[in-house]
Design a protein around this motif. Sequence first.
Motif, short mmCIF file in Angstrom:
data_model
loop_
_atom_site.label_atom_id
_atom_site.label_comp_id
_atom_site.label_asym_id
_atom_site.label_seq_id
_atom_site.Cartn_x
_atom_site.Cartn_y
_atom_site.Cartn_z
N THR A 61 43.01 58.78 -4.04
CA THR A 61 42.31 58.65 -5.18
C THR A 61 43.30 59.38 -6.33
OG1 THR A 61 40.26 58.92 -4.02
CG2 THR A 61 40.09 59.46 -6.58
N PRO A 62 43.31 58.60 -7.53
CA PRO A 62 44.14 59.03 -8.62
C PRO A 62 43.85 60.54 -9.01
CG PRO A 62 43.30 56.75 -9.23
CD PRO A 62 42.75 57.24 -7.80
N LEU A 63 44.86 61.00 -9.19
CA LEU A 63 44.91 62.57 -9.45
C LEU A 63 43.90 62.90 -10.50
CD1 LEU A 63 46.37 65.45 -9.30
CD2 LEU A 63 47.97 64.78 -10.94
N PRO A 268 17.26 63.54 2.88
CA PRO A 268 15.57 63.28 2.58
C PRO A 268 15.61 62.37 1.37
CG PRO A 268 16.02 65.37 3.32
CD PRO A 268 17.56 64.71 3.10
N ARG A 269 16.62 62.28 0.52
CA ARG A 269 16.02 61.48 -0.79
C ARG A 269 17.12 60.29 -1.03
NH1 ARG A 269 17.15 65.31 -5.28
NH2 ARG A 269 17.76 67.05 -3.69
N TRP A 270 17.93 60.12 -0.05
CA TRP A 270 18.80 58.90 -0.39
C TRP A 270 19.54 58.75 0.98
CZ3 TRP A 270 19.98 63.48 -3.42
CH2 TRP A 270 21.17 64.10 -2.88
N SER A 271 20.11 57.39 0.92
CA SER A 271 20.76 56.84 2.28
C SER A 271 22.24 57.62 2.39
CB SER A 271 20.90 55.33 2.21
OG SER A 271 21.97 55.03 3.31
N GLN A 272 22.43 57.69 3.75
CA GLN A 272 23.94 58.05 3.97
C GLN A 272 24.75 57.03 4.60
OE1 GLN A 272 25.18 60.48 2.49
NE2 GLN A 272 24.09 62.58 2.69
N GLY A 273 24.29 55.77 4.44
CA GLY A 273 24.87 54.74 5.09
C GLY A 273 26.02 54.03 4.38
N THR A 274 25.95 54.21 3.18
CA THR A 274 27.23 53.64 2.55
C THR A 274 27.87 54.75 1.37
OG1 THR A 274 25.88 52.68 0.56
CG2 THR A 274 26.53 51.59 2.69
N GLU A 275 28.73 54.58 0.81
CA GLU A 275 29.27 55.33 0.02
C GLU A 275 30.13 54.59 -1.20
OE1 GLU A 275 31.57 57.25 3.21
OE2 GLU A 275 33.62 56.85 2.03
N ARG A 276 30.36 55.18 -2.53
CA ARG A 276 31.19 54.67 -3.29
C ARG A 276 32.46 55.69 -3.55
NH1 ARG A 276 32.45 54.82 -8.90
NH2 ARG A 276 31.30 56.78 -9.15
N ARG A 277 33.65 54.85 -2.96
CA ARG A 277 34.94 55.52 -3.09
C ARG A 277 35.28 55.51 -4.77
NH1 ARG A 277 39.19 55.37 0.43
NH2 ARG A 277 37.54 56.20 1.76
N ILE A 278 35.56 56.62 -5.25
CA ILE A 278 35.69 56.92 -6.62
C ILE A 278 36.85 55.87 -7.13
CG2 ILE A 278 36.59 58.54 -8.40
CD1 ILE A 278 33.66 58.90 -7.56
N GLY A 279 36.69 55.09 -8.00
CA GLY A 279 37.61 54.33 -8.61
C GLY A 279 37.50 52.83 -8.09
#
Length: 309
Positions: A61-63, A268-279
């Motif tokens: 991920t960019p510095l 409890p309040r959101w999914s952990q199935g996916t993620e957003r890689r910053i950038g």
Amino acid sequence: MLLMKGSDTPSSEITERKLYLDRRRFLELGAAAVFGVAGSAAAAPLADVVKGKVILDESPTPLEAVTTYNNFYEFGTDKDDPARLAPKTFTPLKPWTVAVEGECARPATLDYLDLIRPNRLEERIYRMRCVEAWSMVIPWVGVPLGEVLKRFEPTSRAKFVEFTTLADPVRMPGVKSRVLEWPYVEGLRIDEAMHPLTLLAVGLYGEELPPQNGAPIRLVVPWKYGFKSAKSIVRIRFVEQAPRSSWMKSAPREYGFYSNVNPKVDHPRWSQGTERRIGEFRRRPTLMFNGYAEQVAALYSGMDLAKDF
Ligand SMILES: Nc1nc2c(c(=O)[nH]1)N[C@H]1C(S)=C(S)[C@@H](COP(=O)(O)O)O[C@H]1N2
Ligand SMILES: [Mo]
């Protein structure tokens, strides 16, 4: 070769990556001899970083993002608070010592300058995953925590390790808020702490840790949610009982002791199935143990990870 780029990668990221590889080569050639600095407030290159054994085939991920999009509640709860405030208030950082105590034969003080002795530091490029479902790839510099802990000779009663971080209301304006119980406390089981992937980090991108990333010493546990990676550590204690972390105290239903990255156990309040890689814009699937299952799954065999989350 590490540079395996998809066609959809923004060119700015490629530039950042190239700059980084250049800098890395520069460090390998002995940049430390050129700079020769230690103890300045600005991030200084760390001397003699040995080439990492743990490298990822993913672009770091960019510095710029690594050092401006942070969680460090001692400086506020907004992502830009740490980068805005920590470099102004959280200096000078050295000398810095960590008290190592509890169930061990040789309790002592660990000195930052001892940690960064020549030829000890390794570079490790790790995937990091926050519980808030974003992720980064960060080239850390540090020492395997297990190698450090062994020197203090933990006893057979040392079943867990507790990490306490700095809580200084003068230098850390967020400590006045009650959002968490201060000081920030985290814990690992002793085998997790001794695992070769677990790092005591002192730098990133070849330089000293910026204040907002947990200078001068922080934990890095790449298969667990980011909050296990305690920043600005001042005490390490070997204990018999599992420590209660600040996050467990603030929301026990949401944050358990283990906090292993697990796409099958939702927050409890959101999914952990996916993620957003910053950038990046497209979400990517979250990997079991953040992609480190091969190395760490055995630590949890026989455990019900939905119960021990
Ligand atoms: N002392 C302290 N350590 C901390 C935190 C914090 O608020 N205080 N936040 C944690 C969380 S939630 C995350 S995601 C990571 C973020 O590390 P980074 O900003 O270097 O990416 O630090 C962890 N360590
Ligand atoms: Mo986090």
